[in-house]
Design an enzyme around this catalytic site. Structure first.
Site, PDB file in Angstrom:
ATOM      1  N   HIS A 144       0.813  -1.225   0.000  1.00  0.00           N
ATOM      2  CA  HIS A 144       0.000   0.000   0.000  1.00  0.00           C
ATOM      3  C   HIS A 144       0.844   1.271   0.000  1.00  0.00           C
ATOM      4  O   HIS A 144       0.304   2.369  -0.200  1.00  0.00           O
ATOM      5  CB  HIS A 144      -0.907   0.047   1.233  1.00  0.00           C
ATOM      6  CG  HIS A 144      -1.990  -0.978   1.239  1.00  0.00           C
ATOM      7  ND1 HIS A 144      -2.836  -1.185   0.173  1.00  0.00           N
ATOM      8  CD2 HIS A 144      -2.368  -1.880   2.200  1.00  0.00           C
ATOM      9  CE1 HIS A 144      -3.682  -2.159   0.469  1.00  0.00           C
ATOM     10  NE2 HIS A 144      -3.415  -2.598   1.683  1.00  0.00           N
ATOM     11  N   ASP A 181      -3.133 -10.384  -2.191  1.00  0.00           N
ATOM     12  CA  ASP A 181      -3.670  -9.825  -0.953  1.00  0.00           C
ATOM     13  C   ASP A 181      -5.100  -9.361  -1.215  1.00  0.00           C
ATOM     14  O   ASP A 181      -5.413  -8.868  -2.297  1.00  0.00           O
ATOM     15  CB  ASP A 181      -2.797  -8.649  -0.506  1.00  0.00           C
ATOM     16  CG  ASP A 181      -3.142  -8.110   0.866  1.00  0.00           C
ATOM     17  OD1 ASP A 181      -4.221  -7.507   1.004  1.00  0.00           O
ATOM     18  OD2 ASP A 181      -2.334  -8.270   1.794  1.00  0.00           O
ATOM     19  N   HIS A 183      -6.662  -6.876  -0.274  1.00  0.00           N
ATOM     20  CA  HIS A 183      -6.758  -5.428  -0.457  1.00  0.00           C
ATOM     21  C   HIS A 183      -5.958  -5.010  -1.688  1.00  0.00           C
ATOM     22  O   HIS A 183      -4.905  -5.586  -1.981  1.00  0.00           O
ATOM     23  CB  HIS A 183      -6.247  -4.711   0.792  1.00  0.00           C
ATOM     24  CG  HIS A 183      -6.915  -5.180   2.049  1.00  0.00           C
ATOM     25  ND1 HIS A 183      -6.235  -5.814   3.067  1.00  0.00           N
ATOM     26  CD2 HIS A 183      -8.213  -5.140   2.423  1.00  0.00           C
ATOM     27  CE1 HIS A 183      -7.093  -6.135   4.036  1.00  0.00           C
ATOM     28  NE2 HIS A 183      -8.293  -5.735   3.663  1.00  0.00           N
ATOM     29  N   ASP A 269      -5.149 -12.527   3.642  1.00  0.00           N
ATOM     30  CA  ASP A 269      -6.375 -11.987   4.206  1.00  0.00           C
ATOM     31  C   ASP A 269      -7.618 -12.270   3.370  1.00  0.00           C
ATOM     32  O   ASP A 269      -8.721 -11.854   3.750  1.00  0.00           O
ATOM     33  CB  ASP A 269      -6.243 -10.485   4.478  1.00  0.00           C
ATOM     34  CG  ASP A 269      -5.353  -9.760   3.495  1.00  0.00           C
ATOM     35  OD1 ASP A 269      -5.054 -10.334   2.427  1.00  0.00           O
ATOM     36  OD2 ASP A 269      -4.937  -8.632   3.783  1.00  0.00           O
TER      37      ASP A 269
END
Length: 380
Positions: A144, A181, A183, A269
């Site tokens: 990120h 991931d 996200h 996740d």
């Protein structure tokens, strides 16, 4: 077939602390102090993965290594000097907020440099032929982080820093990054959005994080147009959705790009019990994706594959997902059995959901100009 798999780990990476939080919420006001782990990005998910590797006997079958921290030269290829200075000053002052959902504590600056250093060393080992593939248990994560802004528990763009170091040291020209991931890998996207030497593919839960972001229309700009592929998956999607995304989009994109190195941003996740997402994967989902990308690496990149740890916030379940990936990389199976695998399999979406998700993936594949993948055979 067993492979030489290098595993990069340093205990100090587990010492990064985000301060008093309950999940992702700073303690105070109406937010009560946590009873247990505190911040979602807890060291326990990584510590327990390493412990499971040790107790299962798998660590003994890997090349266990550490690495030096990323140098200023390494970091400055991606991050401006003023960002490094601001990060260090806040860390030296005892910590605080470095950006959106990016709390740090004392020493976080040095630990983040080490986390990036592990990723650099993992790419070095594979490109130098010292290992067939590698896994970097990097913490804090990186996907990120923007060049000048921390975000989402990430403080340096570990994978981008490692790729740029690999380009400088080894002359590698084409690198593919697959981010599974849950996200969106917005940091990697931002860094390579106008470049055609790095293919960035993100499989993520639609609208999860950054909040509300899908990204299907964001395909890159200028020279990078067509080299940034976002695959937003519907919340509640499970094993079938990811297998379809791999077969219909990821593998054809790798076939078209023909990378010299593949790097996976491996967050766990998307598992069915993660507190920060709503997907339905089990450990065999991550095993299957690893097998697919490993075969693609053997076909296109001489087997050169590096997996870098990102998110995953279930202390109980991340270890089983990580173990499955490392077993598949190394070709070594342990005696460990996933206690939740069959339970999660029973919770998979129904046929109507699967058909709707498949149609969306077909539309995305057509938008990206991708032909259906041919079955991959590992290079002999």
């Amino acid at each position: 077939m067993t492979r030489r798999t290098a595993f990069f780990f340093d205990e100090l990476c587990l010492w990064h602390a985000a301060g008093p939080h309950a999940l992702t919420l700073p303690v105070g006001g109406w937010v009560q102090p946590p009873a247990a782990a505190g911040h979602a990005e807890s060291p326990e998910t990584k510590r327990r993965l390493k412990s499971l590797l040790d107790v299962s006997g798998l660590t003994a079958r890997l090349q266990l290594r550490s690495a030096p921290p990323a140098s200023d030269e390494d970091l400055l290829r991606v991050h401006p000097a003023h960002y490094l200075e601001r990060f260090k000053a806040l860390s030296d002052a005892g910590g605080g907020s470095l950006g959106q959902d990016a709390p740090i504590g004392p020493g976080s600056y040095e630990i983040a440099r080490l986390s990036a250093g592990l990723a650099i060393a993992a790419l070095d080992a594979v490109l130098a032929g010292e290992a067939d593939n590698a896994y970097s248990l990097s913490r804090p994560p990186g996907h990120h982080c923007l060049p000048d802004q921390a975000m989402g528990f990430c403080f340096f763009a570990n994978i981008a820093v490692a790729i740029e170091a690999a380009k400088a040291r080894h002359g590698v020209e084409r690198v593919a990054v697959l981010d599974w991931d849950v996200h969106h890998g917005n940091g990697t996207q931002a860094i390579y959005y106008r470049r055609d030497d790095v293919l960035s593919i993100s499989l993520h839960q639609d609208g999860c994080f950054p909040p509300g972001y899908s990204g299907a229309e964001d395909i890159g700009e200028d020279r990078g147009r067509g080299f940034n592929l976002n695959v937003p998956l519907l919340p509640g999607g499970g094993h079938d959705a990811y297998m379809q995304a791999m077969q219909r989009i990821v593998l054809p994109a790798l076939e078209r790009f023909r990378p010299q190195l593949i790097v996976v941003a491996s967050g766990f996740d998307a598992n069915a019990v993660d507190p920060l997402a709503r997907m339905q994967l089990h450990s065999d989902s991550f095993r299957a994706m690893t097998a697919m990308v490993r075969d693609a690496a053997e076909r296109h990149a001489g087997g050169r594959l590096v997996v870098v740890h990102e998110g995953g916030y279930s202390e109980a379940y991340v270890p089983f997902c990580g173990l499955a990936v490392i077993e598949e990389l190394s070709g070594v199976r342990s005696a460990v059995r996933d206690p939740l695998r069959d339970f999660i399999e029973l919770q998979q979406p129904n046929a109507a959901f699967r058909d709707f998700q498949r149609q969306r993936l077909e539309e995305l594949a057509a938008q990206f100009g991708l032909c259906p993948a041919q079955p991959l055979q590992a290079a002999r």
